[in-house]
Scaffold this motif. Structure first.
Motif, PDB file in Angstrom:
ATOM      1  N   SER A  50     -13.626  -3.221  -8.822  1.00 38.13           N
ATOM      2  CA  SER A  50     -13.818  -2.604  -7.503  1.00 38.13           C
ATOM      3  C   SER A  50     -13.066  -3.364  -6.424  1.00 38.13           C
ATOM      4  N   HIS A  51     -13.184  -4.694  -6.432  1.00 41.23           N
ATOM      5  CA  HIS A  51     -12.504  -5.501  -5.424  1.00 41.23           C
ATOM      6  C   HIS A  51     -10.991  -5.418  -5.583  1.00 41.23           C
ATOM      7  N   LEU A  52     -10.520  -5.410  -6.828  1.00 47.21           N
ATOM      8  CA  LEU A  52      -9.083  -5.309  -7.071  1.00 47.21           C
ATOM      9  C   LEU A  52      -8.540  -3.966  -6.581  1.00 47.21           C
ATOM     10  N   ALA A  53      -9.247  -2.883  -6.890  1.00 44.76           N
ATOM     11  CA  ALA A  53      -8.805  -1.564  -6.441  1.00 44.76           C
ATOM     12  C   ALA A  53      -8.834  -1.457  -4.925  1.00 44.76           C
ATOM     13  N   ALA A  54      -9.894  -1.988  -4.304  1.00 44.71           N
ATOM     14  CA  ALA A  54     -10.009  -1.914  -2.850  1.00 44.71           C
ATOM     15  C   ALA A  54      -8.915  -2.704  -2.146  1.00 44.71           C
ATOM     16  N   ALA A  55      -8.417  -3.744  -2.791  1.00 45.14           N
ATOM     17  CA  ALA A  55      -7.368  -4.559  -2.186  1.00 45.14           C
ATOM     18  C   ALA A  55      -5.977  -3.986  -2.414  1.00 45.14           C
ATOM     19  N   THR A  56      -5.846  -3.037  -3.323  1.00 45.04           N
ATOM     20  CA  THR A  56      -4.516  -2.561  -3.689  1.00 45.04           C
ATOM     21  C   THR A  56      -4.382  -1.052  -3.511  1.00 45.04           C
ATOM     22  N   TRP A  57      -4.818  -0.250  -4.500  1.00 47.60           N
ATOM     23  CA  TRP A  57      -4.497   1.179  -4.467  1.00 47.60           C
ATOM     24  C   TRP A  57      -5.618   2.078  -3.966  1.00 47.60           C
TER      25      TRP A  57
END
Length: 348
Positions: A272-279
């Protein structure tokens, strides 16, 4: 190299001003009315300006970094594409009128910081397409422009696995690149001020060259704008709704949207954090809450989602696994026929 990283870090810091401003007094969970009242109390025009200026400062740092060798150029291409994706989502909230305090500021900020430099069409046209055509009619064939876009990319009933795989990376295909170029051309000429729009894009291209030379222009601007950013935006579009098997309901906004929205990575904090920071930035991860209450700024969508609960389908991933978005779309398209019409579900 250190100067490039310092510029990127400064841009990140500048963006935090807006985040910290809207974090004040924010509850962990609340209904839309309470959150809208809170965001109106914090609404202003200067923190969104700092946010958008920080985005472009980061982009400048990536342009500078692109000149430091192949690995740096590749990193710059990804970094700039992510920032373009952030600009798209920030301007999306300007289209909804909740980025800044005034309608004029919303329009001006979206045009100056996103639509003009990225070669997009006028904000007023995007508002019509998104707010008037998409939101009330999401997943409706022949009405929702986003669903029509997915259909044009090859996502049709009875699709095979190979065609599905190609459709999932549509912006990276020859057909998708032609579509991106056609969209750019249309955006540049779609108003009486098209000369000004062309000049804005030319100015950004020149800045990327001045900051990073040919590497900055090619890897810091052309590759992100024509290939990587469109693919990130496409991935986001794929995971927003149950496009091909939505439950068409009547009732409250939350009930209606629960039948046609997705919530990706609901049970994985890391993803979730990775997606929110990127795409999936700026609240796009919380598309269900946004669809149910479009007037809520992205800063408050997590609290709204906790209040609303989950939509009926919360996949674990985009591409892989039986519970992925891709598998769901494939199954729905295999089961569908061109003449099939979904039956409405009763409200509860």
């Amino acid at each position: 190299m250190l100067l490039c990283l310092a510029v990127i870090a400064t841009g990140i810091g500048l963006r935090q001003i807006d985040r910290l401003h809207f974090a004040r007094h924010r509850p962990r969970t609340a209904d839309a009315a309470r959150l809208i009242a809170l965001q109106r109390a914090h609404a202003n025009n200067w923190t969104p300006t700092a946010l958008l200026a920080g985005q472009w400062l980061q982009i400048t740092g990536w342009w500078m970094l692109a000149a430091h060798g192949p690995a740096a150029a590749a990193a710059a291409a990804v970094g700039v594409a992510v920032q373009f994706r952030h600009l798209q989502e920030v301007s999306h909230f300007a289209v909804h009128g909740v980025l800044a305090r005034t309608a004029r500021a919303n329009l001006l900020l979206a045009e100056l910081f996103a639509h003009l430099p990225l070669g997009l069409g006028p904000v007023v046209l995007r508002r019509k397409r998104h707010v008037r055509d998409h939101h009330p009619h999401a997943t409706e064939t022949g009405v929702d422009p986003n669903l029509d876009e997915l259909r044009r990319a090859g996502l049709h009933p009875g699709i095979g696995r190979l065609r599905l795989a190609v459709a999932l990376v549509h912006p990276l295909t020859a057909r998708g690149i032609r579509s991106t170029l056609a969209g750019l051309a249309a955006g540049l000429r779609h108003s009486p001020a098209h000369g000004g729009r062309t000049a804005a894009v030319a100015a950004v291209l020149a800045c990327s060259y001045l900051a990073g030379g040919w590497a900055g222009l090619v890897w810091g601007m052309l590759v992100p704008r024509l290939l990587l950013y469109p693919q990130l935006a496409w991935m986001s579009l794929l995971v927003e709704h149950t496009w091909f098997d939505a439950e068409h309901r009547t009732g409250s906004p939350a009930w209606v949207e629960a039948g046609r929205c997705l919530r990706l990575y609901r049970r994985s904090r890391v993803l979730s954090h990775l997606a929110a920071a990127t795409w999936l930035p700026c609240g796009d991860l919380y598309h269900y809450a946004h669809s149910a209450h479009p007037g809520v700024r992205w800063n408050y969508l997590p609290a709204l989602e906790r209040h609303l609960g989950e939509p009926h389908f919360t996949p674990a991933g985009l591409l892989l696994g039986p519970g992925s978005v891709a598998r769901r779309h494939f199954t729905a398209l295999q089961a569908a026929t061109p003449a099939s019409t979904p039956r409405p579900a009763a409200a509860t």
